[in-house]
Design an enzyme around this catalytic site. Structure first.
Site, short mmCIF file in Angstrom:
data_model
loop_
_atom_site.label_atom_id
_atom_site.label_comp_id
_atom_site.label_asym_id
_atom_site.label_seq_id
_atom_site.Cartn_x
_atom_site.Cartn_y
_atom_site.Cartn_z
N SER A 1 45.10 38.89 36.09
CA SER A 1 44.98 39.94 37.09
C SER A 1 46.31 40.69 37.22
O SER A 1 46.77 41.32 36.27
CB SER A 1 44.49 39.34 38.41
OG SER A 1 44.10 40.32 39.32
N ASP B 1 32.99 42.22 36.86
CA ASP B 1 34.24 42.25 37.61
C ASP B 1 34.21 43.41 38.61
O ASP B 1 34.12 44.57 38.21
CB ASP B 1 35.41 42.43 36.64
CG ASP B 1 36.77 42.20 37.29
OD1 ASP B 1 36.88 42.40 38.51
OD2 ASP B 1 37.70 41.83 36.56
N HIS C 1 35.64 38.48 38.28
CA HIS C 1 37.09 38.56 38.17
C HIS C 1 37.72 37.19 37.98
O HIS C 1 38.81 37.08 37.40
CB HIS C 1 37.67 39.23 39.43
CG HIS C 1 39.08 39.70 39.26
ND1 HIS C 1 39.42 40.74 38.41
CD2 HIS C 1 40.26 39.28 39.82
CE1 HIS C 1 40.73 40.94 38.45
NE2 HIS C 1 41.25 40.06 39.30
#
Length: 210
Positions: A106, A156, A187
């Protein structure tokens, strides 16, 4: 933990000859401890270098500022990426490391992508979990077939498929050897992410760790 270099970090020496060192870059709210178990799983015996992001967002560590969800402060991205590159150089000298392969999740994947586009010599390659485009207009750079694995999530809610595809295109356009796989997940990381990344790292040329 050591705080004598420019980033608070954890370092675990390697025990396997030929394994590329891993630079572990956490997501928002993580710290230098978060990805150590993941690194040990992805490449058993590899040296692990895990810094803590130096930006706080509502008390949560990050590697650069953002203006809103998915909207990055690109001037800060550039500055923080170069600071991270300087830390990598310091850590390589202190610990006797080869250029590491970044493993970022991320926000950590985004700073790793920025580092590839701004200071490619800092990294031997990268595994980018759920990465987004960090720079809308990256500088011209030559990545010389540097190996990059991008793993995206089909469901996501944070990273649109068009955005991850654009990052892949940016890296390919700069000359990286990109493998981009989209998995049927969101995610968060899945077991499929871990298996794919582990196999990809195991297949890296021995020259990466030289």
């Amino acid at each position: 933990m050591s705080e004598t270099l420019s980033f608070t970090h954890r370092f675990q020496p390697g025990s396997t000859t030929g394994a590329a060192p891993l630079l572990l870059l956490h997501g928002t709210g993580g710290d230098e401890n978060d990805l150590l178990p993941l690194g040990a799983t992805l490449s058993p015996g590899a040296a692990l270098l895990s810094p803590r992001g130096q930006v706080l967002e509502h008390g949560m560590p990050r590697f650069f500022r953002r203006l809103a969800e998915g909207v990055f402060d690109e001037a800060d991205v550039r500055r923080r990426a170069l600071e991270l590159g300087a830390f990598i150089g310091q850590a390589r000298q202190r610990y006797g490391l080869a250029a590491p392969v970044a493993v970022g999740y991320s926000n950590g994947a985004n700073i790793a992508a920025a580092l590839l586009l701004l200071q490619p010599e800092a990294l031997a390659g990268a595994v980018l979990f759920r990465a987004m485009v960090p720079l809308s207009q990256p500088p011209a750079v030559e990545l010389a077939r540097k190996p990059v694995l991008m793993l995206s999530g089909l469901a996501d809610p944070i990273v649109p498929a068009s955005n991850s595809a654009k990052l892949s295109s940016q890296l390919i356009g700069a000359g990286a050897d990109v493998t981009h796989t989209t998995l049927p997940t969101g995610h968060q990381l899945s077991q499929a992410d871990i298996a794919l990344a582990r196999d990809w790292l195991a297949g890296l040329p021995q020259a990466i760790a030289a």
